[in-house]
Motif scaffolding. Structure first.
Motif, short mmCIF file in Angstrom:
data_model
loop_
_atom_site.label_atom_id
_atom_site.label_comp_id
_atom_site.label_asym_id
_atom_site.label_seq_id
_atom_site.Cartn_x
_atom_site.Cartn_y
_atom_site.Cartn_z
N GLY A 1 0.81 -1.21 0.00
CA GLY A 1 0.00 0.00 0.00
C GLY A 1 0.85 1.26 0.00
O GLY A 1 0.55 2.23 -0.70
N GLU A 2 1.92 1.26 0.77
CA GLU A 2 2.77 2.44 0.86
C GLU A 2 3.62 2.63 -0.39
O GLU A 2 3.90 3.74 -0.82
N LEU B 1 2.12 3.63 -5.18
CA LEU B 1 1.95 4.93 -5.85
C LEU B 1 3.29 5.65 -6.04
O LEU B 1 3.56 6.18 -7.11
N PRO B 2 4.15 5.68 -5.00
CA PRO B 2 5.47 6.29 -5.23
C PRO B 2 6.25 5.59 -6.36
O PRO B 2 6.97 6.26 -7.10
N ILE C 1 4.94 4.16 -9.04
CA ILE C 1 4.33 4.61 -10.29
C ILE C 1 4.82 6.02 -10.63
O ILE C 1 5.21 6.32 -11.76
N ASP C 2 4.84 6.87 -9.60
CA ASP C 2 5.31 8.24 -9.79
C ASP C 2 6.76 8.26 -10.28
O ASP C 2 7.14 9.01 -11.17
N LEU D 1 7.18 7.22 -14.03
CA LEU D 1 6.74 8.29 -14.92
C LEU D 1 7.79 9.40 -14.98
O LEU D 1 8.13 9.92 -16.04
N ARG D 2 8.31 9.74 -13.79
CA ARG D 2 9.32 10.81 -13.77
C ARG D 2 10.61 10.38 -14.46
O ARG D 2 11.22 11.15 -15.21
N ALA E 1 4.17 12.26 -18.63
CA ALA E 1 3.10 12.80 -17.81
C ALA E 1 1.97 11.79 -17.73
O ALA E 1 1.79 10.97 -18.64
N LYS E 2 1.20 11.88 -16.65
CA LYS E 2 0.07 10.96 -16.47
C LYS E 2 -0.88 11.02 -17.67
O LYS E 2 -1.41 10.00 -18.12
N VAL F 1 -4.36 -4.16 -3.65
CA VAL F 1 -3.75 -2.82 -3.77
C VAL F 1 -3.54 -2.48 -5.24
O VAL F 1 -3.92 -1.41 -5.71
N THR G 1 -5.92 0.20 -7.36
CA THR G 1 -5.15 1.34 -7.88
C THR G 1 -5.34 1.45 -9.39
O THR G 1 -5.58 2.54 -9.92
N LEU H 1 -7.08 4.59 -11.20
CA LEU H 1 -6.29 5.36 -12.18
C LEU H 1 -6.98 5.34 -13.55
O LEU H 1 -7.09 6.37 -14.22
#
Ligand code: ZN
Lengths: 220, 364
Positions: free
Chosen positions: A36-37, A40-41, A43-44, A47-48, A53-54, A74, A78, A82
């Motif tokens: 869970g923690e 998302l980081p 995925i971010d 992309l970076r 960009a999303k 999770v 997600t 998304l």
């Protein structure tokens, strides 16, 4: 095409970006307790790393398991959220197919099995032919019950390594990677093929004990 | 009104998938998908069944809430979600979804406390909370007396149950009487036909040396079971309505007595009652009567807002945005035992990181 893929069905929290030709970014961390923690980081980060960009994403691919449920959900929820928010399609990929593809990339030849830990002394597994096509599964079984069927053929994944005493062909790769999941999905989509619906492969019914009738409080 | 923050709230701490949309203190949508029927045959909420249902219901319920509210996701000023306390696996579904929506939409994320949300929902019906407000939260999962000065930052526990939650006692007594699950509504209905004075059941923790604001319902539950068994053993009919009414009277007597006492002792003249048990008709009537006598203003939201729902989470989220509270980070975790004193889970790296998160979300 810009496809974001991720998987949380096993201890690997893995995300990758595929541009239709190749994997352009990937992030994998092994931590069975923090899906869970970490997701998302991750995925971010991909992309970076890719400078994307999303809004550039055209599709999502998510591992649908099989895998222990809490982590598995999770990834699935997600992906669903998304996809909903970005207005792009969400495709499901069997997690074991991602693992099998990683195995082929690492040089596994001939028929083999992909095996992950199902806990409770069981494994999730599927069998693949020499071309990497899934020929049975996914199923959940005890390692001893599949050892005969594998007859010493290579068995890849953490589930195989955990039971190497029984599954004699146990070997790496240990974990699924979203890069392979993404490549699998991208190829299928490019060929106009089908992927799975983004719903979990639980393979087991929920644990739910019906409580026995209420306990008498008076001495019998 | 129009410049008040527009927030979507997600609640998955137990068996209801709740999604609400709120503008300031105005309720725009309250969509709920419940898995209660799937749990009924088990006589209680089965965590894995609840978690599976949350995953299936999430996106359709979010869409239903947006449609009801007549807004698009892009209009939102923030996404709020229950970070805890609650069932770990169930919370995780809501938290993961909220993070994905916040990230994809480029909106700030607010992980908030379930209990504080139960209090804040009062704003949707009776306007902004007076400061201070006393809150009596009673449900199948909690029974607490809380004092709040600022619902976004300061909630203090005065007392809580030391054993069963009030709602659990209703479930167990309903089972003893063979009335099914959940017990609250059916016991309430039965009790209307019964005599609340018929049987004098014990009032837990009301002795002179007992903790003033704590509750205990385990002894009461046992006393009811014992009484019913004795009747059955003697071959007599069990007067189900009288048992239900007398049990309910004992619960509501203790709850309201302690709540009023807490208000007086702390010089608080507003009491809000929330949680599923606040839907109980006898609790509402008794609280009205006793608060009136004590000069306390009572705020009890309509039953649909007392049970778990997404609107209460959105209500607290909107108040967080209005007061400029810090947002949560994208690595927010679900905390099944989040303390009641932690109203929200701000980004541990502080406002700088939160700001970076905003611009990242907004720019990409
Ligand atoms: Zn609640």
């Amino acid at each position: 095409m810009l496809l974001l893929a991720f998987d949380t069905a096993t201890p690997a929290v893995t995300a990758a970006l595929h541009d239709g030709t190749t994997v352009v970014a990937e992030s994998t961390r092994i931590d069975a307790r923090r899906h869970g923690e970490l997701l998302l980081p991750a995925i971010d980060r991909v992309l970076r790393d890719a400078g994307a960009a999303k809004g550039d994403l055209t599709a999502l691919a998510v591992g649908v398991g099989p895998g222990p449920y809490t982590g598995l959900r999770v990834g699935l929820v997600t992906a669903a959220a998304l996809g909903h928010a970005l207005g792009i399609p969400v495709h499901g990929v069997c997690t074991l197919d991602g693992l099998a593809r990683a195995a082929r990339a690492e040089g596994v030849t001939g028929p083999f099995a992909a095996v992950t830990d199902a806990r409770r002394k069981e494994v999730y597994w599927a069998a693949y032919d020499e071309h990497g096509a899934r020929v049975s599964g996914p199923d959940v079984d005890r390692p001893a019950d599949i050892a005969d069927r594998l007859a010493g053929a290579p068995a890849v994944g953490a589930g195989a390594l955990l039971h190497a005493g029984v599954l004699t062909g146990a070997r790496g790769p240990e974990h699924v990677s979203a890069g392979h999941l993404a490549a699998h999905a991208a190829e299928r989509l490019a060929a106009g093929g089908d992927l799975l619906p983004p719903v979990p492969l639980y393979l087991r019914r929920p644990d739910a004990q019906v409580p026995a009738g209420y306990k008498a409080v008076l001495p019998a | 009104m129009a410049d008040e923050p527009l927030v979507l709230g997600i609640e998955t701490s137990c068996d209801e998938t709740g999604v609400g949309v709120v503008r300031g203190t105005t309720l725009l949508a309250d969509a709920v998908a419940s898995s209660v029927d799937e749990h009924a045959r088990f006589g209680g909420v089965v965590p894995e069944v609840a978690s599976r249902a949350h995953l299936e219901a999430m996106v359709p319920t979010v869409q239903r809430a947006l449609d009801q509210a007549g807004v698009t996701a892009a209009d939102l000023d923030g996404i709020a979600v229950t970070a805890g306390p609650g069932l770990a696996g169930a919370l995780l579904v809501g938290v993961s979804a909220a993070k994905a929506y916040a990230y994809a939409l480029g909106k700030p994320l607010y992980g908030v406390n379930h209990l504080a949300s139960h209090i804040c929902v009062s704003q949707l019906e009776h306007g902004r909370l007076p400061e201070p407000t006393m809150a009596l939260l009673v449900s199948g999962g909690h029974s607490s007396l809380l004092l709040t000065e600022d619902i976004t930052s300061d909630v203090r526990p005065l007392g809580a149950t030391i054993d069963d939650a009030a709602g659990e006692a209703f479930d167990k007594v309903a089972r003893v009487l063979g009335l099914g699950f959940p017990g609250g509504p059916v016991v309430d209905r039965m009790a209307r036909e019964g005599d609340p004075e018929a049987i004098r059941f014990p009032r837990g923790l009301t002795g002179p040396r007992d903790p003033e604001y704590d509750f205990s319902f385990s002894g009461l539950k046992t006393a009811v079971a014992r009484w019913v068994e004795q009747k059955r053993r003697a071959g007599e009919d069990v007067p189900v309505a009288d048992v239900a009414a007398s049990f309910q009277e004992a619960v509501t007597d203790v709850l309201t007595r302690k709540a009023v006492k807490a208000c007086r002792a702390n010089g608080v003249d507003h009491l809000m009652i929330g949680g599923g048990v606040a839907a109980n008709s006898r609790l509402r009537a008794m609280a009205e009567e006793r608060c009136e006598r004590a000069g306390i203003r009572l705020r009890v939201p309509r039953p649909g807002l007392c049970t778990d729902n997404g609107a209460m989470v959105a209500a607290l989220g909107a108040e967080m945005v209005r007061r400029g509270r810090d947002a949560s980070a994208l690595d927010l975790s679900a905390d099944s035992s989040l303390p009641v004193t932690e109203v929200s889970v701000p980004d541990p790296h502080g406002a700088v990181h939160a700001h970076a998160h905003h611009s990242l979300g907004g720019g990409a």
